[in-house]
Scaffold this active site. Structure first.
Site, short mmCIF file in Angstrom:
data_model
loop_
_atom_site.label_atom_id
_atom_site.label_comp_id
_atom_site.label_asym_id
_atom_site.label_seq_id
_atom_site.Cartn_x
_atom_site.Cartn_y
_atom_site.Cartn_z
N CYS A 135 0.83 -1.20 0.00
CA CYS A 135 0.00 0.00 0.00
C CYS A 135 0.87 1.25 0.00
CB CYS A 135 -0.88 0.02 1.24
SG CYS A 135 -1.91 -1.43 1.38
N ARG A 141 4.71 0.35 -5.92
CA ARG A 141 4.60 -0.52 -4.73
C ARG A 141 3.57 -1.63 -4.94
NH1 ARG A 141 6.56 2.06 -0.14
NH2 ARG A 141 5.01 1.14 1.22
N TRP A 146 -2.98 -2.54 -1.63
CA TRP A 146 -2.60 -3.88 -2.11
C TRP A 146 -3.32 -4.84 -1.18
CZ3 TRP A 146 1.37 -7.79 -0.72
CH2 TRP A 146 1.65 -8.65 -1.78
N ASN A 158 -1.34 1.37 5.93
CA ASN A 158 -0.49 0.37 5.28
C ASN A 158 -0.02 -0.56 6.39
OD1 ASN A 158 1.21 -1.14 3.72
ND2 ASN A 158 2.88 0.35 3.74
N GLY A 159 -0.26 -1.86 6.21
CA GLY A 159 0.16 -2.83 7.23
C GLY A 159 -0.96 -3.82 7.49
N GLU A 217 19.22 -16.74 -9.06
CA GLU A 217 18.79 -15.36 -9.34
C GLU A 217 18.33 -15.24 -10.79
OE1 GLU A 217 17.89 -13.08 -7.64
OE2 GLU A 217 17.89 -11.33 -8.92
N LYS A 239 14.54 -13.95 -11.77
CA LYS A 239 14.35 -12.79 -12.65
C LYS A 239 13.43 -13.15 -13.82
CE LYS A 239 15.33 -9.76 -10.87
NZ LYS A 239 15.54 -10.34 -9.60
N GLU A 259 9.68 -13.95 -12.58
CA GLU A 259 8.84 -12.88 -12.01
C GLU A 259 8.42 -11.85 -13.04
OE1 GLU A 259 10.49 -10.36 -8.95
OE2 GLU A 259 12.52 -10.72 -9.64
N HIS A 286 19.55 -36.71 -10.49
CA HIS A 286 18.73 -37.30 -9.40
C HIS A 286 17.24 -37.03 -9.60
CE1 HIS A 286 22.32 -38.45 -7.24
NE2 HIS A 286 22.81 -37.26 -7.51
N LYS A 292 6.81 -4.37 -4.78
CA LYS A 292 8.22 -4.04 -4.60
C LYS A 292 8.66 -4.29 -3.16
CE LYS A 292 12.28 -2.65 -5.64
NZ LYS A 292 13.14 -3.56 -6.44
#
Ligand code: AGP
Length: 608
Positions: free
Chosen positions: A2, A27, A75, A101-102, A481, A485, A488, A504, A603
């Site tokens: 948010c 965000r 959000w 926000n939270g 990584e 990348k 996402e 395996h 983010k």
């Protein structure tokens, strides 16, 4: 997550609120709303979906007159994205409005209690509880009511609040969610993050946990949880507006990929004085460094991948055992921490809920925690015992790139310093290492020059269904990584695998044309990696190899290669990640996706 903006001043509030919310879109959100006091009433307008819907409803703010207001991008955590669930929320008489926000963890019992006392709820959100609780405690003094609410709620919050009886004021309070106060001659602001108000002021106050801010047109006052007035330090934000905008690139992500040489240099250079590494922010004596028995690295996502690289690098250079944990696992596994151990948490945003919780748990277990953080004044930066900032500057794109790279070099610097203090790196090796460290920015720049080839290759795989990344040692950590990348921002399924582990099980998934990205930059593992590449090729895989210049054997076996310039072996992850970032970026662009704001992601993940 948010986003919150608030304003009280000489200008019309609504256009300022909408502009600020636009700067916070990165965000991640699914609805938005603003509340403005028009001299008689608090008017609230909310919309589901993109901010443009709210701008349309309010004619870009022109339809909402007034000099005081609060705004929010939501959000969803409690309650689906909808106009009803969007913020601001308000009490029955609409005399109090709040944005949040939270997460309020005890909102259900509070909601039940308020319903028993006759309060009516319209949304499914935890935030609406705050609006009615403020009403319940309000007896004429907003600060008293807010403090009482602070003592009743459990969880995380950044709140912007307006009271109709106190029209020239905006109130702000936070616990664990970020919130800043901006001041200027034309008015005062609250915001979740700097970009929202950078256009109006660079002079900000960072509100600490459970501090209360009272803003009016020309004054800002701060109070502690006992309502005693306190004096806060005014900080001048160095970011320029340009830095927070795209700077001519198509996406923030590409801009930030290209900012990596500068970001890495900005992170290294201030810590090298007269040819020596100086990391004062560690606050550790050489004795303490020599006594470290074990290092724990805790993080999430890409920051966790930095920890994985860190394990290989720190153990190799310092012989200190390293354990790396996902924060969301660490905090619930009842961990055992060794005496004289060191805890490092890594976080770009400094607000990741799981990482913050892991930090607190480690401190409760007696550990001192070093935070490697990018956002100055963020929760993790404030609560860690010591903070090593990564000077990457504002990173807007959800997919991290430059922050990741600056985290890597921060780990290299720690490993080099610790290795030297513990007598494992002699003077000659030390100066060679520092030379290689300082040469990283130009080698990153060199790899960025290979953009066209990678863009061409990426367009060939824009419709792939599965892409595998394999490597050994630090190359395995880097392949994690690379895979994340890609996933996402392109939504293509991908997995990173230790190359030696393929046989395996996973190798059964390799079939004709499956793209396998093989990282092979560690000389002592060249031969092993060539065998793994031969294995996958014999099952039809198409191999994209990242190879060191002297790895002729791999080049002959791969179908497409990118040569990684020579550097100190431990520092290769800073170079091999560049083609992987570009590959993911161009696949996403080829698929016509929203590179900077991928679906379902935010983010800063400030909720569990
Ligand atoms: C990385 O590209 C993702 N955005 C995500 O995995 C991120 O690294 C993770 O959420 C941790 O964020 P932090 O570094 O801000 O704590």
């Amino acid at each position: 997550m948010c986003g919150i903006v608030g304003y009280v001043g000489e200008e019309q509030a609504a256009p300022i609120l909408l502009d600020g919310l636009q700067k916070l879109e990165y965000r991640g959100y699914d609805s938005a709303g603003i509340a403005v006091y028009d001299g008689t009433d608090i008017n609230v307008v909310k919309a589901k979906g993109k901010l443009s819907a709210l701008c349309d409803l309010t004619q870009d703010g022109e339809a909402m007159k007034g000099y005081v207001g609060i705004g929010h991008t939501r959000w969803a955590t409690h309650g689906e994205p909808s106009v009803t669930n969007a913020h601001p929320h308000y009490n029955q008489s609409k005399s109090i409005a709040v944005v949040h926000n939270g997460i309020i963890e005890n909102y259900q019992p509070l909601r039940d209690k308020l319903i028993r006392r006759g309060y009516e709820f319209h949304s499914e959100t935890d935030t609406e509880v705050i609006a009615h609780l403020l009403d319940y405690y309000y007896k004429g003094d907003p600060k008293e009511a807010i403090i009482k609410v602070m003592h009743r709620v459990v969880g995380s919050y950044a709140l912007g609040i307006m009271f109709k009886d106190h029209p020239g004021k905006v109130y702000a309070v936070r616990k664990d969610s970020p919130l800043i106060v901006g001041v200027s001659e034309h008015g005062n602001y609250i915001a979740s993050d700097v970009p929202a108000i950078l256009k109006y002021t660079r002079d900000v106050y960072y509100i600490d946990n459970q501090e209360l801010a009272e803003l009016s047109m020309h004054e800002v006052h701060f109070y502690n949880a006992d309502l005693e007035e306190i004096v806060k330090e005014l900080v001048t934000v160095e970011w320029d507006v340009e830095a927070a905008e795209k700077g001519g690139y198509e996406h923030f992500m590409l801009k930030e990929i290209y900012e990596q040489p500068k970001a890495v240099d900005n992170t290294i250079s201030p810590r090298i004085k007269d040819g020596k590494l100086v990391i004062d922010e560690l606050n550790m004596t050489e004795e303490e460094i020599r006594n470290i028995s074990r290092i724990y690295i805790i993080a999430c996502g890409s920051s966790y991948h930095v920890g994985m690289v860190g394990k290989y690098v720190i153990e190799k250079m310092t012989r200190i055992p390293v354990e790396v944990d996902l924060a969301s696992e660490f905090r619930y596994r009842d961990p055992v921490l060794e005496k004289n151990s060191m805890m490092i948490v890594i976080s770009q945003s400094g607000e990741t809920a799981d990482t913050l919780a892991a930090l607190r748990l480690a401190q409760k277990l007696g550990s001192k925690v070093l935070g490697i953080v990018n956002v100055v004044g963020s929760s993790i930066a404030r609560e860690a015992d010591n903070v090593m900032y990564t000077w990457a500057g504002p990173e807007i794109s959800v997919a991290t790139t430059k922050a990741y790279s600056t985290q890597l070099v921060s780990i290299y610097m720690l490993a080099t310093l610790f290795g030297q203090v513990r007598g494992l790196i002699d003077e000659q090796e030390y100066s060679k290492i520092l030379k290689e460290l300082c040469a990283l920015p130009e080698k990153i720049q060199e790899l960025l020059g290979d953009k066209e080839r990678i863009q061409w290759f990426a367009s060939k795989y824009a419709n792939a269904e599965h892409i595998f990344f394999i490597g050994r040692g630090v190359d395995y950590a880097s392949s994690m990584e690379g895979s994340l990348k890609l996933k996402e921002i392109s939504y293509i399924h991908s997995e990173a695998y230790a190359a030696g582990e393929l046989k395996h099980g996973t190798i059964s998934l390799i079939e004709d044309g499956t793209l396998t990205v093989a990282l092979s930059t560690q000389p002592d593992l060249y031969e092993k990696m060539i065998s793994n590449v031969v294995e996958v090729k014999s099952r039809g895989a198409y191999v994209f190899a990242l190879v060191s210049a002297d790895n002729q054997g791999m080049k002959e076996n791969a179908d497409f290669s990118v040569v990684i310039p020579k550097t100190y072996d431990c520092f290769v992850p800073s170079l091999s990640v560049i083609p992987l970032q570009l590959f993911a970026y161009y696949v996403s662009v080829a698929r016509g996706l929203d590179v900077d704001k991928p679906r379902n992601l935010a983010k800063s993940v400030t909720v569990e």
